[in-house]
Design an enzyme around this catalytic site. Structure first.
Site, mmCIF file in Angstrom:
data_model
loop_
_atom_site.group_PDB
_atom_site.id
_atom_site.type_symbol
_atom_site.label_atom_id
_atom_site.label_comp_id
_atom_site.label_asym_id
_atom_site.label_seq_id
_atom_site.Cartn_x
_atom_site.Cartn_y
_atom_site.Cartn_z
ATOM 1 N N HIS A 1 27.501 50.669 22.512
ATOM 2 C CA HIS A 1 26.203 50.012 22.723
ATOM 3 C C HIS A 1 26.216 49.199 24.002
ATOM 4 O O HIS A 1 27.272 48.752 24.452
ATOM 5 C CB HIS A 1 25.867 49.083 21.543
ATOM 6 C CG HIS A 1 26.956 48.137 21.184
ATOM 7 N ND1 HIS A 1 28.034 48.516 20.411
ATOM 8 C CD2 HIS A 1 27.174 46.839 21.510
ATOM 9 C CE1 HIS A 1 28.849 47.489 20.260
ATOM 10 N NE2 HIS A 1 28.363 46.461 20.932
ATOM 11 N N HIS B 1 24.679 45.654 25.603
ATOM 12 C CA HIS B 1 24.045 44.358 25.368
ATOM 13 C C HIS B 1 23.088 44.091 26.528
ATOM 14 O O HIS B 1 23.470 44.274 27.692
ATOM 15 C CB HIS B 1 25.079 43.226 25.377
ATOM 16 C CG HIS B 1 26.077 43.283 24.275
ATOM 17 N ND1 HIS B 1 25.969 42.517 23.141
ATOM 18 C CD2 HIS B 1 27.226 43.996 24.136
ATOM 19 C CE1 HIS B 1 27.009 42.750 22.345
ATOM 20 N NE2 HIS B 1 27.785 43.647 22.930
HETATM 21 P P1 AMP Z 1 30.398 44.118 20.323
HETATM 22 O O1 AMP Z 1 31.289 42.992 19.954
HETATM 23 O O2 AMP Z 1 30.277 44.380 21.788
HETATM 24 O O3 AMP Z 1 30.790 45.340 19.524
HETATM 25 O O4 AMP Z 1 28.935 43.689 19.891
HETATM 26 C C1 AMP Z 1 28.431 43.867 18.628
HETATM 27 C C2 AMP Z 1 27.146 43.078 18.571
HETATM 28 O O5 AMP Z 1 26.451 43.495 17.415
HETATM 29 C C3 AMP Z 1 27.340 41.563 18.461
HETATM 30 O O6 AMP Z 1 26.632 40.923 19.510
HETATM 31 C C4 AMP Z 1 26.769 41.225 17.087
HETATM 32 O O7 AMP Z 1 26.098 39.994 17.097
HETATM 33 C C5 AMP Z 1 25.825 42.376 16.837
HETATM 34 N N1 AMP Z 1 25.573 42.746 15.453
HETATM 35 C C6 AMP Z 1 26.472 42.832 14.434
HETATM 36 N N2 AMP Z 1 25.868 43.265 13.304
HETATM 37 C C7 AMP Z 1 24.562 43.469 13.635
HETATM 38 C C8 AMP Z 1 23.411 43.918 12.910
HETATM 39 N N3 AMP Z 1 23.486 44.247 11.608
HETATM 40 N N4 AMP Z 1 22.228 44.008 13.567
HETATM 41 C C9 AMP Z 1 22.138 43.660 14.864
HETATM 42 N N5 AMP Z 1 23.176 43.225 15.614
HETATM 43 C C10 AMP Z 1 24.365 43.139 15.005
#
Ligand code: AMP
Length: 141
Positions: A102, A104
């Site tokens: 993903h 950000h």
């Molecule tokens: P990463 O650490 O780069 O894998 O980022 C994962 C992101 O997903 C973090 O910023 C979390 O806050 C976000 N996240 C985790 N669970 C959810 C969810 N159910 N819906 C939306 N965002 C989420």
């Protein structure tokens, strides 16, 4: 490592978990980060099952960056942000917490503190408000 189909973003893609969406097309989905680092923090994911950028097919990578650019433009306008961070983390060693690739999108304002990564749940109503503003800006694109 094999892709884990039980990860939270895979569940969102299968409608087994809710999200606050802002954009969707055949290859990608964008939604609000529930633990935002700033107001308007948005995520963009491919629908293809890939843990990191390295497992993503080139056509899915193209679709992901194209949607990221489109959604980031709308986030920037919706939050009236002079700056935007685009971040993409690969592997637990780099800090990846959800094993589905993903981007950000993190809008930035001068002097505004950057919250900690994935640390504090936001009020869903507030997130829905930002989502509505982003969707409106996408419509005006
Ligand atoms: P990463 O650490 O780069 O894998 O980022 C994962 C992101 O997903 C973090 O910023 C979390 O806050 C976000 N996240 C985790 N669970 C959810 C969810 N159910 N819906 C939306 N965002 C989420």
């Amino acid at each position: 490592m094999a892709y884990d189909p039980q990860n939270v973003f895979a569940k969102i893609l299968r409608d087994e978990m809710p999200c606050i969406p802002v954009y969707e097309d055949a290859q990608t989905l964008a939604f609000m980060d529930i633990m935002p680092q700033t107001d308007g923090h948005t995520l963009v994911i491919p629908k293809a099952p890939a843990e990191t950028i390295f497992e993503l097919a080139p056509e899915d990578a193209r679709a992901l960056i194209s949607s990221t650019q489109k959604v980031a433009r709308a986030v920037k306008a919706a939050l009236d942000a002079p700056g935007v961070i685009l971040a993409q983390i690969n592997g637990a060693a780099a800090g990846q917490t959800v094993p589905h690739v993903h981007f950000h999108i993190i809008p930035r304002h001068e002097g505004e503190p950057l919250g900690l990564h994935a640390s504090q749940l936001a009020d869903p109503e507030k997130l829905k408000g930002f989502a509505a503003r982003i969707v409106a800006c996408l419509g005006a694109d």
